[in-house]
Design a protein around this motif. Structure first.
Motif, PDB file in Angstrom:
ATOM      1  N   ILE A  20      34.859 -69.709  25.810  1.00 50.02           N
ATOM      2  CA  ILE A  20      33.816 -70.425  25.057  1.00 50.02           C
ATOM      3  C   ILE A  20      32.836 -69.436  24.436  1.00 50.02           C
ATOM      4  CG2 ILE A  20      31.842 -71.977  25.266  1.00 50.02           C
ATOM      5  CD1 ILE A  20      33.451 -73.514  27.409  1.00 50.02           C
ATOM      6  N   ILE A  21      32.436 -68.462  25.259  1.00 51.99           N
ATOM      7  CA  ILE A  21      31.512 -67.444  24.736  1.00 51.99           C
ATOM      8  C   ILE A  21      32.166 -66.668  23.589  1.00 51.99           C
ATOM      9  CG2 ILE A  21      30.313 -65.302  25.298  1.00 51.99           C
ATOM     10  CD1 ILE A  21      29.917 -66.427  28.133  1.00 51.99           C
ATOM     11  N   GLY A  22      33.438 -66.339  23.775  1.00 53.91           N
ATOM     12  CA  GLY A  22      34.169 -65.622  22.729  1.00 53.91           C
ATOM     13  C   GLY A  22      34.292 -66.439  21.450  1.00 53.91           C
ATOM     14  N   SER A  23      34.567 -67.745  21.612  1.00 62.42           N
ATOM     15  CA  SER A  23      34.708 -68.609  20.442  1.00 62.42           C
ATOM     16  C   SER A  23      33.377 -68.774  19.714  1.00 62.42           C
ATOM     17  CB  SER A  23      35.247 -69.984  20.862  1.00 62.42           C
ATOM     18  OG  SER A  23      36.556 -69.863  21.378  1.00 62.42           O
ATOM     19  N   LEU A  24      32.286 -68.918  20.508  1.00 63.03           N
ATOM     20  CA  LEU A  24      30.958 -69.003  19.890  1.00 63.03           C
ATOM     21  C   LEU A  24      30.628 -67.718  19.143  1.00 63.03           C
ATOM     22  CD1 LEU A  24      28.911 -70.799  22.715  1.00 63.03           C
ATOM     23  CD2 LEU A  24      29.613 -71.748  20.505  1.00 63.03           C
ATOM     24  N   ALA A  25      31.002 -66.589  19.750  1.00 63.68           N
ATOM     25  CA  ALA A  25      30.769 -65.303  19.089  1.00 63.68           C
ATOM     26  C   ALA A  25      31.566 -65.200  17.792  1.00 63.68           C
ATOM     27  CB  ALA A  25      31.143 -64.157  20.028  1.00 63.68           C
ATOM     28  N   ILE A  26      32.833 -65.642  17.846  1.00 59.25           N
ATOM     29  CA  ILE A  26      33.665 -65.628  16.639  1.00 59.25           C
ATOM     30  C   ILE A  26      33.048 -66.521  15.565  1.00 59.25           C
ATOM     31  CG2 ILE A  26      35.894 -66.359  15.688  1.00 59.25           C
ATOM     32  CD1 ILE A  26      37.169 -65.517  18.339  1.00 59.25           C
ATOM     33  N   PHE A  27      32.550 -67.692  15.993  1.00 59.14           N
ATOM     34  CA  PHE A  27      31.992 -68.638  15.020  1.00 59.14           C
ATOM     35  C   PHE A  27      30.744 -68.070  14.344  1.00 59.14           C
ATOM     36  CE2 PHE A  27      29.053 -72.104  14.002  1.00 59.14           C
ATOM     37  CZ  PHE A  27      29.824 -72.839  13.118  1.00 59.14           C
ATOM     38  N   PHE A  28      29.783 -67.604  15.159  1.00 57.16           N
ATOM     39  CA  PHE A  28      28.508 -67.152  14.589  1.00 57.16           C
ATOM     40  C   PHE A  28      28.657 -65.831  13.833  1.00 57.16           C
ATOM     41  CE2 PHE A  28      26.845 -70.033  17.928  1.00 57.16           C
ATOM     42  CZ  PHE A  28      26.077 -70.837  17.117  1.00 57.16           C
ATOM     43  N   LYS A  31      30.505 -66.719  10.705  1.00 56.03           N
ATOM     44  CA  LYS A  31      29.610 -67.390   9.755  1.00 56.03           C
ATOM     45  C   LYS A  31      28.729 -66.369   9.036  1.00 56.03           C
ATOM     46  CE  LYS A  31      26.366 -71.241   9.510  1.00 56.03           C
ATOM     47  NZ  LYS A  31      25.566 -72.243  10.285  1.00 56.03           N
ATOM     48  N   TRP A  32      28.247 -65.391   9.812  1.00 52.01           N
ATOM     49  CA  TRP A  32      27.432 -64.326   9.207  1.00 52.01           C
ATOM     50  C   TRP A  32      28.270 -63.519   8.218  1.00 52.01           C
ATOM     51  CZ3 TRP A  32      28.330 -59.023   9.909  1.00 52.01           C
ATOM     52  CH2 TRP A  32      27.349 -58.169   9.378  1.00 52.01           C
ATOM     53  N   PHE A  33      29.499 -63.227   8.590  1.00 51.67           N
ATOM     54  CA  PHE A  33      30.400 -62.470   7.725  1.00 51.67           C
ATOM     55  C   PHE A  33      30.697 -63.247   6.438  1.00 51.67           C
ATOM     56  CE2 PHE A  33      34.750 -61.361   6.390  1.00 51.67           C
ATOM     57  CZ  PHE A  33      34.581 -59.997   6.167  1.00 51.67           C
ATOM     58  N   ALA A  74      38.078 -69.651  15.826  1.00 53.56           N
ATOM     59  CA  ALA A  74      37.318 -69.990  17.023  1.00 53.56           C
ATOM     60  C   ALA A  74      38.088 -70.979  17.893  1.00 53.56           C
ATOM     61  CB  ALA A  74      35.956 -70.567  16.623  1.00 53.56           C
ATOM     62  N   LEU A  75      38.705 -71.972  17.275  1.00 51.01           N
ATOM     63  CA  LEU A  75      39.496 -72.947  18.032  1.00 51.01           C
ATOM     64  C   LEU A  75      40.721 -72.293  18.653  1.00 51.01           C
ATOM     65  CD1 LEU A  75      39.353 -76.016  15.587  1.00 51.01           C
ATOM     66  CD2 LEU A  75      38.173 -75.776  17.785  1.00 51.01           C
ATOM     67  N   ASN A  76      41.350 -71.397  17.932  1.00 48.46           N
ATOM     68  CA  ASN A  76      42.530 -70.698  18.448  1.00 48.46           C
ATOM     69  C   ASN A  76      42.179 -69.859  19.679  1.00 48.46           C
ATOM     70  OD1 ASN A  76      45.434 -69.910  17.984  1.00 48.46           O
ATOM     71  ND2 ASN A  76      44.474 -67.887  17.893  1.00 48.46           N
ATOM     72  N   ASN A  77      40.986 -69.272  19.677  1.00 45.75           N
ATOM     73  CA  ASN A  77      40.543 -68.482  20.823  1.00 45.75           C
ATOM     74  C   ASN A  77      40.344 -69.352  22.060  1.00 45.75           C
ATOM     75  OD1 ASN A  77      39.424 -65.790  21.814  1.00 45.75           O
ATOM     76  ND2 ASN A  77      37.716 -67.171  22.278  1.00 45.75           N
ATOM     77  N   LEU A  78      40.037 -70.633  21.863  1.00 47.37           N
ATOM     78  CA  LEU A  78      39.894 -71.565  22.988  1.00 47.37           C
ATOM     79  C   LEU A  78      41.237 -72.018  23.533  1.00 47.37           C
ATOM     80  CD1 LEU A  78      36.936 -73.889  21.882  1.00 47.37           C
ATOM     81  CD2 LEU A  78      36.980 -72.334  23.850  1.00 47.37           C
ATOM     82  N   GLY A  79      42.287 -71.673  22.833  1.00 42.31           N
ATOM     83  CA  GLY A  79      43.607 -72.096  23.269  1.00 42.31           C
ATOM     84  C   GLY A  79      44.077 -73.361  22.589  1.00 42.31           C
ATOM     85  N   VAL A  80      43.305 -73.824  21.614  1.00 45.04           N
ATOM     86  CA  VAL A  80      43.697 -75.027  20.881  1.00 45.04           C
ATOM     87  C   VAL A  80      44.794 -74.660  19.895  1.00 45.04           C
ATOM     88  CG1 VAL A  80      42.920 -76.845  19.304  1.00 45.04           C
ATOM     89  CG2 VAL A  80      41.392 -75.995  21.105  1.00 45.04           C
ATOM     90  N   ASP A  81      45.843 -75.474  19.855  1.00 49.76           N
ATOM     91  CA  ASP A  81      46.939 -75.224  18.927  1.00 49.76           C
ATOM     92  C   ASP A  81      46.484 -75.585  17.511  1.00 49.76           C
ATOM     93  OD1 ASP A  81      49.297 -74.772  17.678  1.00 49.76           O
ATOM     94  OD2 ASP A  81      50.371 -76.474  18.554  1.00 49.76           O
ATOM     95  N   THR A  82      46.207 -74.564  16.719  1.00 49.90           N
ATOM     96  CA  THR A  82      45.691 -74.793  15.360  1.00 49.90           C
ATOM     97  C   THR A  82      46.785 -75.151  14.361  1.00 49.90           C
ATOM     98  OG1 THR A  82      45.831 -72.414  14.923  1.00 49.90           O
ATOM     99  CG2 THR A  82      43.706 -73.262  15.689  1.00 49.90           C
ATOM    100  N   THR A  83      48.037 -75.046  14.805  1.00 53.08           N
ATOM    101  CA  THR A  83      49.132 -75.394  13.898  1.00 53.08           C
ATOM    102  C   THR A  83      49.029 -76.838  13.460  1.00 53.08           C
ATOM    103  OG1 THR A  83      50.571 -73.822  15.036  1.00 53.08           O
ATOM    104  CG2 THR A  83      51.626 -75.438  13.599  1.00 53.08           C
ATOM    105  N   SER A  84      48.692 -77.714  14.403  1.00 51.84           N
ATOM    106  CA  SER A  84      48.551 -79.135  14.075  1.00 51.84           C
ATOM    107  C   SER A  84      47.373 -79.363  13.135  1.00 51.84           C
ATOM    108  CB  SER A  84      48.377 -79.954  15.358  1.00 51.84           C
ATOM    109  OG  SER A  84      47.247 -79.500  16.087  1.00 51.84           O
ATOM    110  N   PHE A  85      46.289 -78.576  13.339  1.00 57.44           N
ATOM    111  CA  PHE A  85      45.127 -78.702  12.469  1.00 57.44           C
ATOM    112  C   PHE A  85      45.481 -78.272  11.039  1.00 57.44           C
ATOM    113  CE2 PHE A  85      42.840 -78.733  16.484  1.00 57.44           C
ATOM    114  CZ  PHE A  85      41.822 -79.646  16.243  1.00 57.44           C
TER     115      PHE A  85
END
Length: 268
Positions: A20-28, A31-33, A74-85
């Motif tokens: 979760i911390i990693g995904s939040l870091a990826i997101f923020f 977003k800055w990037f 960020a979702l992929n880092n949580l283990g969510v299968d982004t292929t469906s997304f």
């Protein structure tokens, strides 16, 4: 038993907590990037003298695409299968594209208008069966203001798909007249009057030279063709003033401007 449960909970908390911390870091950070890349893109497009409207549109497209990539990462880092997304986004994009094909067509046409610039704000144009001064050009439509101050909104697709006449594209324009006199009137006098009228108007350009000649022997009149060149902004002033001057001078010199007549013969 309780210790095993606690250890298991701690393991999941630790594992998913870091994710979760990693995904939040990826997101923020992402977003800055995205903001940095978008700003740099805007600066590059501005330095390349790209149109402001097109710059804003492309910057929004870049920002939107990059933001979707960040969210998926960020979702992929949580283990969510982004292929469906991705498949869902693809299907949604296809459905939206089919539903709003005319809208996207207008956007594409707007980009072409902004990029190739067949006209600019302030030009007087004829497009899609309408005439007016260009008030605004955006990615969806073009706004015209008619001479009687009506606003016309034309979808860009209709403009790109048809002929465009830009009356303001050139610095000079030719004004064409046809003046008729009676068959009994003095032709040479009428011609000299017309030459004098256009020659005295300071708005009429000397180069190209004005043209005055008999253009037609019509049913009820001898018609003169008069062609003069003027600056585009003086077009209508020269047009209306010349017509008025010719009528007043012809009246003063006794030259008639005939109207269509029909002789009816009745058998006795």
């Amino acid at each position: 038993m309780e210790e095993n449960t606690i250890d298991l909970i701690m393991t999941y908390v630790t594992m998913y907590g870091f994710k979760i911390i990693g995904s939040l870091a990826i997101f923020f950070i992402g977003k800055w990037f995205v903001g940095i890349v978008t700003s740099l893109s805007i600066k590059v497009m501005e330095k390349s003298s790209l149109d402001e409207t097109l710059t804003k549109f492309l910057s929004k497209v870049i920002s939107g695409v990059l933001f979707v990539v960040v969210v998926l990462a960020a979702l992929n880092n949580l283990g969510v299968d982004t292929t469906s997304f991705i498949a869902m986004f693809g299907a949604a994009g296809l459905a939206i594209g089919l539903a709003f094909k005319d809208t996207f067509s207008n956007i594409g046409a707007g980009v072409l208008l902004i990029f190739f610039k067949p006209f600019k704000v302030g030009d007087f144009i004829s497009a899609s069966g309408e005439k007016g001064s260009v008030e605004e050009i955006n990615v969806f439509s073009t706004l015209l203001t008619t001479p009687d101050n009506k606003q016309i909104i034309i979808p860009n697709g209709g403009i790109v798909g048809g002929n465009i006449t830009n009356f303001s594209a050139k610095s000079t324009r030719r004004v064409d007249f046809v003046f008729g006199i009676g068959y009994d009137d003095d032709l040479k006098l009428a011609k000299s009057i017309l030459e004098e009228i256009v020659g005295e108007d300071e708005r009429v350009l000397k180069d190209p030279a004005s043209f005055v000649a008999v253009g037609e022997l019509a049913d009820s009149s001898v018609n003169f063709t008069v062609r003069v060149w003027t600056k585009s902004e003086d077009y209508w002033g020269v047009y209306f003033d010349t017509i008025e001057k010719v009528k007043l001078t012809f009246d003063e010199k006794g030259i008639s401007i005939p109207y269509p007549q029909m002789d009816i013969h009745q058998d006795k």
